[in-house]
Design a protein around this motif. Structure first.
Motif, mmCIF file in Angstrom:
data_model
loop_
_atom_site.group_PDB
_atom_site.id
_atom_site.type_symbol
_atom_site.label_atom_id
_atom_site.label_comp_id
_atom_site.label_asym_id
_atom_site.label_seq_id
_atom_site.Cartn_x
_atom_site.Cartn_y
_atom_site.Cartn_z
ATOM 1 N N LEU A 162 -1.987 21.149 4.207
ATOM 2 C CA LEU A 162 -2.449 19.723 4.503
ATOM 3 C C LEU A 162 -2.455 18.928 3.183
ATOM 4 C CD1 LEU A 162 -5.048 19.384 7.340
ATOM 5 C CD2 LEU A 162 -2.588 18.881 7.443
ATOM 6 N N ALA A 163 -3.173 19.496 2.278
ATOM 7 C CA ALA A 163 -3.022 18.946 0.765
ATOM 8 C C ALA A 163 -1.948 18.859 0.386
ATOM 9 C CB ALA A 163 -3.877 19.956 -0.121
ATOM 10 N N ALA A 164 -0.949 19.887 0.288
ATOM 11 C CA ALA A 164 0.264 19.726 -0.199
ATOM 12 C C ALA A 164 1.184 18.726 0.738
ATOM 13 C CB ALA A 164 1.180 21.081 -0.136
ATOM 14 N N ALA A 165 0.809 18.541 2.008
ATOM 15 C CA ALA A 165 1.747 17.656 2.817
ATOM 16 C C ALA A 165 1.360 16.097 2.466
ATOM 17 C CB ALA A 165 1.485 18.071 4.438
ATOM 18 N N ALA A 166 0.112 16.088 1.902
ATOM 19 C CA ALA A 166 -0.304 14.549 1.379
ATOM 20 C C ALA A 166 0.870 13.807 0.643
ATOM 21 C CB ALA A 166 -1.584 14.678 0.850
ATOM 22 N N ALA A 167 1.642 14.744 -0.375
ATOM 23 C CA ALA A 167 2.485 14.347 -1.165
ATOM 24 C C ALA A 167 3.967 13.508 -0.098
ATOM 25 C CB ALA A 167 3.421 15.130 -1.928
ATOM 26 N N ILE A 168 4.042 14.222 0.871
ATOM 27 C CA ILE A 168 5.166 13.372 1.969
ATOM 28 C C ILE A 168 4.434 12.172 2.378
ATOM 29 C CG2 ILE A 168 6.365 13.858 3.973
ATOM 30 C CD1 ILE A 168 6.312 17.027 3.689
ATOM 31 N N GLY A 169 3.402 12.343 2.784
ATOM 32 C CA GLY A 169 2.812 11.050 3.203
ATOM 33 C C GLY A 169 2.576 10.063 2.482
ATOM 34 N N ILE A 170 2.300 10.371 1.014
ATOM 35 C CA ILE A 170 2.223 9.180 -0.036
ATOM 36 C C ILE A 170 3.792 8.652 -0.151
ATOM 37 C CG2 ILE A 170 1.963 8.741 -2.461
ATOM 38 C CD1 ILE A 170 0.104 11.199 -2.283
ATOM 39 N N VAL A 171 4.795 9.445 0.003
ATOM 40 C CA VAL A 171 6.271 9.033 -0.352
ATOM 41 C C VAL A 171 6.503 7.902 0.789
ATOM 42 C CG1 VAL A 171 8.519 9.572 -0.444
ATOM 43 C CG2 VAL A 171 6.939 10.798 -1.812
ATOM 44 N N ALA A 172 6.124 8.586 1.940
ATOM 45 C CA ALA A 172 6.463 7.976 3.212
ATOM 46 C C ALA A 172 5.740 6.575 3.388
ATOM 47 C CB ALA A 172 6.015 8.875 4.622
ATOM 48 N N SER A 173 4.504 6.650 2.913
ATOM 49 C CA SER A 173 3.628 5.308 3.113
ATOM 50 C C SER A 173 4.171 4.251 1.983
ATOM 51 C CB SER A 173 2.281 5.410 2.378
ATOM 52 O OG SER A 173 1.762 6.595 2.765
ATOM 53 N N ILE A 174 4.731 4.665 0.766
ATOM 54 C CA ILE A 174 5.268 3.779 -0.465
ATOM 55 C C ILE A 174 6.496 2.795 0.149
ATOM 56 C CG2 ILE A 174 6.728 3.848 -2.481
ATOM 57 C CD1 ILE A 174 4.909 5.815 -3.441
ATOM 58 N N LEU A 175 7.471 4.020 1.068
ATOM 59 C CA LEU A 175 8.711 3.531 1.656
ATOM 60 C C LEU A 175 8.488 2.758 2.779
ATOM 61 C CD1 LEU A 175 10.895 6.705 1.674
ATOM 62 C CD2 LEU A 175 11.136 4.730 0.171
ATOM 63 N N TYR A 176 7.364 3.143 3.751
ATOM 64 C CA TYR A 176 7.070 2.031 4.534
ATOM 65 C C TYR A 176 6.686 0.746 4.349
ATOM 66 C CZ TYR A 176 4.453 0.058 8.708
ATOM 67 O OH TYR A 176 4.052 -0.780 9.526
ATOM 68 N N VAL A 177 5.429 0.904 3.304
ATOM 69 C CA VAL A 177 5.154 -0.535 2.925
ATOM 70 C C VAL A 177 6.274 -1.313 2.352
ATOM 71 C CG1 VAL A 177 3.612 -1.685 1.205
ATOM 72 C CG2 VAL A 177 2.711 0.247 2.565
ATOM 73 N N LEU A 178 7.216 -0.627 1.415
ATOM 74 C CA LEU A 178 7.925 -1.551 0.633
ATOM 75 C C LEU A 178 9.022 -2.176 1.683
ATOM 76 C CD1 LEU A 178 8.695 0.310 -2.639
ATOM 77 C CD2 LEU A 178 7.194 -1.738 -2.240
ATOM 78 N N ILE A 179 9.543 -1.312 2.401
ATOM 79 C CA ILE A 179 10.531 -1.614 3.605
ATOM 80 C C ILE A 179 10.187 -2.579 4.532
ATOM 81 C CG2 ILE A 179 12.208 -0.754 5.356
ATOM 82 C CD1 ILE A 179 12.501 1.980 3.447
ATOM 83 N N SER A 180 9.028 -2.468 5.075
ATOM 84 C CA SER A 180 8.582 -3.339 6.135
ATOM 85 C C SER A 180 8.271 -4.563 5.638
ATOM 86 C CB SER A 180 7.123 -2.659 6.551
ATOM 87 O OG SER A 180 6.078 -2.925 5.789
ATOM 88 N N GLN A 181 7.814 -4.564 4.507
ATOM 89 C CA GLN A 181 7.388 -6.269 3.873
ATOM 90 C C GLN A 181 8.878 -6.836 3.140
ATOM 91 O OE1 GLN A 181 4.644 -7.905 3.488
ATOM 92 N NE2 GLN A 181 3.146 -6.259 4.035
ATOM 93 N N SER A 182 9.647 -5.963 2.795
ATOM 94 C CA SER A 182 10.990 -6.507 2.505
ATOM 95 C C SER A 182 11.829 -6.948 3.660
ATOM 96 C CB SER A 182 11.875 -5.420 1.836
ATOM 97 O OG SER A 182 11.018 -4.826 0.562
#
Lengths: 301, 378
Positions: free
Chosen positions: A25-45
């Motif tokens: 789960l700790a390691a998978a957090a990195a995927i979560g962070i990348v996904a959140s960055i993409l989600y926030v940027l893309i949804s607002q854009s």
């Protein structure tokens, strides 16, 4: 067999499985962070591009979100980023490469072992301190030689940015040069080449992908750098054609909007996410190329 | 140099033509190399001396123990360094366990499968993402999406995400350099995988892990851009934590922005631990001695001193993590962008303090790494 059974049982122990799950789960957090960055940027854009046609974003030559007659062309911001990065590379590539070649091919072991850590120290200086240095040291210095240089300009911001990325380029290039096998140098020297000829015609070409990767990584740093350009580069987005002009970079624009009063959900608020997405796309492309080049130089030897 | 360039030499004992010039060029390159390296190192010297000339005289006891002020002579960095300290504590709390555990998983546990490669790609890409993008993430996700406000908690979390790749990569490298025999020895005497990792691999990897943590923390201390995005306030003349016997005032019950109670009929029983002055909504003023209690209506304004228990409560993470804040680099940025020259002196002094902290931390990390390289020979 008994031994096999014990082994199986140990593998299935609950505590061990739990630990492995937690670690995963700790390691998978990195995927979560990348996904959140993409989600926030893309949804607002996406919300931004519902108001502003994508074609205008790419082709308009003005970025004036705060004016009555608002224009949202990314070109002025990109030109600012491009110009400051170009100045930074003009400073950092020759100096960084000369340093790297000197340290790897000419300097003695003890010199190298004492200079490299000092260069690494430079990489730890906070960028806001570099910003202060650009505004209050570099700009006055340059104004003595270039009369009429405005107080905010991309030239001094770019030069200081270049000084900032020298350690990255020098250190990574030195690693690449040193990875070239000694036998290649020996062969060249045995044929009667001098050390300088060996360095530039044998070692450097052999390490070219690693050195290229180092330069692109440095470039990616310069593109994403915020504080130096916010402090010393100016805030007026305009198409920059000369480094002595003032101009806003993509990062400077984002920071400048954030420093003012932002209302959530407005077009201005969404515009910083669109600018951020453009920045991220460029930086990721650079990193991808650099990563590929660096891997190639590791594979060859 | 192609073959055709090389002149055919008849007399093999003669020195080839132009050799002296070529050697001269080769030797004189050393000067250029040293010069280029000195420009890199000279930057550090120029930085420090510029800051020292501008702001060295501002560094004194009062500078550390004063709040920022509109009068540049009185301006200090108390709220900034306390803010930095609390933000960094939060960052360390999240980033260290997450980073070290991820590193251990990727080196010791991860099977070779698509999920692992996706994690690795994610970590590698995170390391190259500009810091301001993390600010946008925090603004969109923490401040707006999760409504955590522009608080110390959000700042700490944001910086934790930023330095996570640094800690993961350092942990991986340190764990990878522990020889396979250590693991095999532990496993062969019956240790489970986690026991071998926890008691044998991790202790050997510790110096490398700590180096990564120090470098990450030092980077977090100097980061400015992402905190500007989540609104790290630049003028903060209060501390998120308090001491005993400091002025303290608060209002009982829920009130609107003008201080009027939302439910005027609500009553609440309060006990004051220090002498207090109570201003009731009807205009009456009541003095309470220490330890007295009283039934008061919602909207009552209490003016008192903080007691020991108030002070201790304010030091608890759940109490300060929701407060607004400023940090050292933002304070420096704010002073730098002021037009008055006196504020720039304060900025330079703040820069000196910031530079001293980050250089010390980085120096410690570099020293640790070089000592490690010398002392351990597997």
């Amino acid at each position: 067999m008994a031994a096999d059974r014990d082994f199986t049982r140990k593998r299935l122990r609950f505590g061990e499985r739990l630990v492995e799950g937690v670690l995963f789960l700790a390691a998978a957090a990195a995927i979560g962070i990348v996904a959140s960055i993409l989600y926030v940027l893309i949804s607002q854009s996406a919300a931004f591009f519902r108001e502003v046609p994508f074609l205008d974003f790419v082709t308009d030559t003005q970025w004036t979100p705060l004016f009555e007659d608002a224009h949202y062309g990314i070109a002025p911001l990109l030109s600012g980023t491009f110009m400051s990065t170009l100045v930074a590379l003009a400073v950092a590539v020759p100096l960084g490469l000369l340093s790297a070649i000197y340290l790897s091919e000419f300097a003695g072991h003890r010199t190298r072992e004492s200079i490299k850590p000092t260069l690494e120290l430079l990489a730890g200086v906070p960028t806001v301190v570099y910003g202060y240095f650009a505004l209050l040291f570099m700009t006055p210095l340059l104004q003595r030689f270039i009369p009429g240089l405005p107080g905010f300009n991309l030239l001094s911001a770019g030069i200081v940015m270049g000084l900032m990325i020298i350690p990255y380029i020098a250190s990574l290039s030195e690693d690449a040069l040193r990875a070239v096998p000694q036998s290649m140098r020996d062969g060249s020297l045995a044929m009667g080449a001098t050390r300088l000829e060996t360095a530039f015609r044998v070692v450097l070409p052999a390490a070219v992908s690693g050195v290229g990767g180092a330069i692109i990584l440095g470039m990616s740093r310069a593109v994403g750098e915020t504080m130096i350009v916010v402090v010393a580069g100016g805030q007026q987005p305009q198409i920059v054609t000369h480094p002595a002009q003032q101009g806003a970079t993509v990062t400077a624009f984002i920071a400048q909007v954030a420093l003012g009063d932002i209302q959530y959900g407005t077009l201005e608020y969404q515009s910083i996410f669109a600018a951020g997405l453009a920045l991220l796309v460029f930086v990721l492309i650079f990193n991808f190329i650099a990563f590929g080049l660096q891997r190639r130089f590791r594979e060859v030897y | 140099m192609s073959v055709a360039d090389v002149p055919v030499r008849q007399d093999l004992t003669a020195r080839p033509p132009g050799l002296a010039a070529r050697h001269f060029k080769s030797h004189s390159f050393v000067i250029w190399g040293i010069l280029a390296t000195l420009i890199g190192l000279g930057t550090l010297v120029a930085l420090v001396s510029e800051l020292w000339v501008d702001g060295g005289h501002r560094i004194n006891w009062d500078f550390f123990w004063s709040f920022p002020s509109s009068n540049p002579e009185d301006a200090g960095i108390l709220s900034a360094w306390v803010g930095s300290l609390l933000v960094i504590l939060t960052t360390a709390f999240f980033a260290i366990p997450l980073g070290v555990l991820s590193g251990l998983y990727l080196e010791e546990y991860a099977p070779k499968n698509p999920i692992t490669s996706v994690i690795e790609i994610a970590v590698n890409n995170l390391a190259g993402v500009p810091s301001i993008i993390f600010g946008l993430l925090a603004l969109g996700l923490f401040v707006q999406g999760l409504a955590l406000g522009q608080s110390i908690l959000v700042a700490g979390l944001t910086l934790a995400l930023l330095i996570l790749p640094v800690i993961i990569v350092a942990t991986r490298e340190a764990v990878r350099s522990v020889p396979q025999e250590i693991r095999q020895a532990a496993l062969s005497v019956g240790a489970t995988k986690w026991q071998a990792t926890q008691h044998h691999v991790l202790p050997y990897a510790m110096p490398g892990v700590v180096t990564g943590i120090i470098i990450g923390i030092s980077r977090a201390i100097g980061e400015t851009a992402p905190l500007i995005l989540i609104g790290g306030l630049t003028f903060v003349a209060f501390l998120p934590i308090t001491q005993p016997n400091q002025p303290l005032s608060y209002t009982i019950g829920e009130v609107d922005q003008l201080g009027s109670p939302i439910d005027p009929d609500a009553m609440e029983r309060i006990t004051v631990s220090n002498p207090a002055t109570l201003s009731l909504p009807d205009g009456n003023v009541v003095e309470l001695a220490a330890g007295q209690s009283m039934e008061v209506p919602s909207g009552t304004y209490v003016d008192t001193m903080s007691s020991w228990s108030d002070a201790i409560a304010s030091w608890m993470p759940w109490s300060w993590s929701g407060q607004s804040f400023t940090v050292m680099p933002i304070q420096m940025f704010n002073w730098t962008s002021r037009p008055e020259a006196e504020f720039r002196e304060a900025a330079a002094a703040a820069g000196l303090v910031l530079l001293a902290i980050t250089l010390l931390l980085n120096g410690a990390a570099i020293w640790l790494r070089y000592r490690l390289r010398r002392s351990i020979k597997w």
